[in-house]
Design a protein around this motif. Structure first.
Motif, PDB file in Angstrom:
ATOM      1  N   ASP A 127       0.729  -1.432  -0.004  1.00 21.62           N
ATOM      2  CA  ASP A 127       0.094  -0.079  -0.099  1.00 21.62           C
ATOM      3  C   ASP A 127       0.825   1.308  -0.050  1.00 21.62           C
ATOM      4  O   ASP A 127       1.546   1.650   0.873  1.00 21.62           O
ATOM      5  N   ALA A 129       0.052   3.971   0.633  1.00 21.67           N
ATOM      6  CA  ALA A 129      -0.298   5.203   1.478  1.00 21.67           C
ATOM      7  C   ALA A 129       0.391   4.989   2.853  1.00 21.67           C
ATOM      8  O   ALA A 129       0.059   5.687   3.882  1.00 21.67           O
ATOM      9  N   LEU A 130       1.049   3.841   3.109  1.00 26.09           N
ATOM     10  CA  LEU A 130       1.699   3.400   4.277  1.00 26.09           C
ATOM     11  C   LEU A 130       2.717   4.840   4.779  1.00 26.09           C
ATOM     12  O   LEU A 130       3.389   4.943   3.519  1.00 26.09           O
ATOM     13  N   LYS A 165       8.720   3.679  -3.304  1.00 25.80           N
ATOM     14  CA  LYS A 165       7.369   3.810  -2.820  1.00 25.80           C
ATOM     15  C   LYS A 165       7.591   4.493  -1.643  1.00 25.80           C
ATOM     16  O   LYS A 165       6.412   5.156  -1.302  1.00 25.80           O
TER      17      LYS A 165
END
Length: 268
Positions: A127, A129-130, A165
């Motif tokens: 994810d 959004a982490l 990321k």
């Protein structure tokens, strides 16, 4: 005008020009200003002794960090009486923070796992959004049978993807821990490769192999050789969590407590 003198002057001028051209060729041959610097692919393919080493920056974490622990069955919590008693879960209390645990049994940089694909595909599926403050990438001994061909390239691609990321996170590499003794040649090779690649990036590398986390003296206290199929026991996971927390503290000076209030470790 003396024609002999003119010919001598022309000859000397030609020699001077030739000397300048030779010197220029030598300088350019050594310097090669048009050549690019070493790429990540070049570092991945370099031998261990050829790798560039960059000193890591001190590890700095907030008071209550969020830690993403990414790895294989050891991170999953295999052989603990409950997976949530695995080292990655216990680490949360030791660093006074929260851990996000992403462990897939059997997974490696090259080898797909039982419950999911290899590291690169798993990182792609994380994810975005982490917001981890720290990422620990653990292992893996699961690549022992895959051989060295393409290994460094797979590691480099996975680490590039993780760093892209989560660009704000600090990354620490936790190398493979031996599941059996003496340490096998393939495990030792993986440990060397990961250490060299981490050093080339200026990332901290923690080596349970080099640091002797598992020894003949504590082996059966740490590793469940029966039902656990050579994975850490519940006590072994607690011991590994404490060793990892202590290693992280050495990188940044964070306080360390004892998992579950234990006063002892399997070495004792």
């Amino acid at each position: 005008m003396n024609p002999v003198f003119d010919r001598r002057r022309l000859l000397l001028a030609g020699l001077a020009v030739g000397t300048v051209l030779v010197l220029a060729a030598v300088v350019l041959g050594v310097w090669k200003p048009w050549s690019p610097g070493p790429s990540s692919a070049a570092v991945a393919g370099a031998g261990h002794d050829d790798a560039v080493t960059i000193a890591p920056a001190p590890l700095t974490l907030p008071e209550h960090p969020t830690v993403l622990v990414f790895g294989d069955s050891w991170t999953y919590g295999s052989a603990a009486s409950e997976p949530t008693l695995g080292y990655a879960y216990l680490l949360a209390d030791l660093v006074h923070g929260t851990t996000i645990v992403n462990g897939v049994r059997g997974s490696g940089y090259l080898k797909p796992g039982i419950d999911g694909p290899a590291f690169g595909e798993r990182i792609a599926a994380l994810d975005p959004a982490l917001t981890p403050d720290l990422i620990i990438i653990q292992g893996s001994i699961n690549d022992r049978a895959q051989g060295a061909a393409g290994y460094r390239e797979a590691v480099t691609a996975a680490w590039d993807a993780m760093a892209a990321k989560y660009p704000e996170a600090q990354i620490v590499i936790l190398g493979p821990a031996p599941h059996e003794l003496p340490v096998g040649a393939a495990t030792a090779r993986i440990d060397r490769d990961l250490a060299a690649l981490a050093a080339a990036r200026g990332w901290w590398y923690i080596s349970p192999v080099a640091d002797g986390w598992i020894t003949p003296q504590n082996y059966r206290d740490v590793i469940d050789v029966d039902l656990g199929r050579k994975h850490p026991s519940t006590a072994g996971h607690r011991y590994l969590a404490e060793r990892l927390a202590a290693a992280l503290a050495d990188l940044g000076g964070a306080p360390v407590t004892v998992a579950g209030g234990s006063e002892t470790t399997p070495e004792q």
